[in-house]
Design an enzyme around this catalytic site. Sequence first.
Site, PDB file in Angstrom:
ATOM      1  N   GLU A 135       0.285  -0.915   5.831  1.00  0.00           N
ATOM      2  CA  GLU A 135       1.340  -0.307   6.659  1.00  0.00           C
ATOM      3  C   GLU A 135       1.111   1.188   6.840  1.00  0.00           C
ATOM      4  O   GLU A 135       1.451   1.769   7.864  1.00  0.00           O
ATOM      5  CB  GLU A 135       2.712  -0.552   6.022  1.00  0.00           C
ATOM      6  CG  GLU A 135       3.892  -0.260   6.950  1.00  0.00           C
ATOM      7  CD  GLU A 135       4.422   1.165   6.878  1.00  0.00           C
ATOM      8  OE1 GLU A 135       5.267   1.525   7.709  1.00  0.00           O
ATOM      9  OE2 GLU A 135       3.996   1.943   5.994  1.00  0.00           O
ATOM     10  N   HIS A 168       6.199   9.821   0.638  1.00  0.00           N
ATOM     11  CA  HIS A 168       4.930  10.566   0.747  1.00  0.00           C
ATOM     12  C   HIS A 168       4.933  11.884  -0.026  1.00  0.00           C
ATOM     13  O   HIS A 168       3.967  12.638   0.061  1.00  0.00           O
ATOM     14  CB  HIS A 168       4.558  10.866   2.218  1.00  0.00           C
ATOM     15  CG  HIS A 168       4.451   9.638   3.073  1.00  0.00           C
ATOM     16  ND1 HIS A 168       3.964   9.664   4.364  1.00  0.00           N
ATOM     17  CD2 HIS A 168       4.772   8.340   2.838  1.00  0.00           C
ATOM     18  CE1 HIS A 168       3.990   8.439   4.873  1.00  0.00           C
ATOM     19  NE2 HIS A 168       4.483   7.626   3.968  1.00  0.00           N
ATOM     20  N   ASP A 177       0.844  -1.200   0.000  1.00  0.00           N
ATOM     21  CA  ASP A 177       0.000   0.000   0.000  1.00  0.00           C
ATOM     22  C   ASP A 177       0.878   1.248   0.000  1.00  0.00           C
ATOM     23  O   ASP A 177       2.043   1.215   0.402  1.00  0.00           O
ATOM     24  CB  ASP A 177      -0.957   0.007   1.206  1.00  0.00           C
ATOM     25  CG  ASP A 177      -0.237   0.059   2.546  1.00  0.00           C
ATOM     26  OD1 ASP A 177       0.817  -0.589   2.678  1.00  0.00           O
ATOM     27  OD2 ASP A 177      -0.714   0.753   3.460  1.00  0.00           O
TER      28      ASP A 177
END
Lengths: 320, 54
Positions: free
Chosen positions: A114, A291, A62
Site C-alpha cells: 500500500e 510515517h 507494509d
Amino acid sequence: MDRSVELLSSLVSIPSPTGSTERAVESLRAWCVGNGMDAVIDRGALVINPGARDLLLLGHIDTVPGEVPLKVEDGILWGRGSVDAKGPLCAAVSALSELPDLWDRVMLVAVPDEEGGSETAKRLRDELPEMPCIILEPGGWDGITISYRGRALFDVEVNAPRAHSGSNELFAPEVAIDLFNKLSESWRPRVLRIEGDQLRTLMRLDIRYPEDEMLVLHEIPGVTYHSVENTPPYSSDKRSPLVRSFLGAIRSQGGTPAFKKKTGTSDMNVLGVKWKTPIIAYGPGNSSLDHTDSERLDIDEYARSTGVLKEAVKRSLSSS
Amino acid sequence: MTQDCPVCGADITNNGLMMNELVPCPECGSDLEVIELTPLKLDKAPEEKEDWGE
C-alpha cells in the site's frame, strides 16, 4: 497480555517496509491458522477466508521505512506501523477471529504494497467481485472515514531563454518558484524534488485535491506539465448500510461517532474508482502520526476499536 | 409517529426508518441520525472533520 495486544506487539516487532514483508506476512498467517481461520499467502498478500464474498476487510502489512523501536509504556505501544496500519489490521484480524460463524462471509486481505504503488489493491479491485469494503486505516476508534483526497503527481519542466543576470528575464528556477507560489494560493503543493539550472529546471509536485474542486494548472510560456500519476478522490455515501452499521457499533461501545475526511489517499481511492459498493475506512490511531518517528497507539483505543469492528461486521451482515 | 427536526423543528414521520439511519430533514435539509426508534428520536448527524493522513 491480552491475545489481541500480543498479536499487535508481535507484528510491530517485525520490520516490514514495502518490499520486505515476507516475515510479517508469515507470522500473521501462522497466528490466523493457530486460531482456526483459513489463511493463505497469495502473491505476497495474506488472504484470510479466501472464499468469502459478502464483506471485504482490506488492510496493509507494509510500512514506510525507518525504525521506531517497539516498546510498551504506560498503556501506549510505540513502533513503526503501530498506527499505519498494523494497529487497524490487527484489530480487524482479532475481531474476525472471534466471529467464526461469519468466516464463510468475510474475507480479510493484508496487502504488502500500500505504501508503494498499491498494485495488490488494484489487482483485487479487478479480480474480485464487488462487495462492501472496510479499509483498515487509522481514524480513531470513534471515527468513520468517508472520504480521501485525490493525488496528482506530476513533473513541471521549465525552459527559459539564456539571459544575463542583470536583465529582467526570469531564470528557469525562478519561473518554477513563481509557479509553486501561484499553486500555493489555492492548494498545498509539496515539492518532492527539484533540479536543474538557469536554463532548464525540473520540479516534481504532489498535490492532494478534494472531490468538489478542480485542479487547474496555469499556462505559462516555457512551462510544460508531465503527469506521473493521478489518483482520483473518493467519497463514500454516508447513508449506506455500512456507515449505519458503524454508527450503531460506535454508539454501542459508548462512543460519539464522527465522520473523517482525510487529506491523504489510501486503497479506498483505488477500489472506489471501480467498485460501486459501500466503502469506508476505519481503525484505531491518530493518523497525524503516520510515517513519523513518533508512531504510537493507545492500547485502550486499540481494544475499543476491536470491539467496534466486531460489532460493525455483525451488524453490516445482519442488515444485508 | 412523528418527531421534530432538532435543527428547524419540522415534523418528520417515521416511514420505516432504521436505527442509526441518516435522513435529510425535508424542510431544512440537515442530515439527521435516528438514535431511537420507539419513540422516534432524531439528532444531528455526526460532524464531518478534516483529518490529516491516510
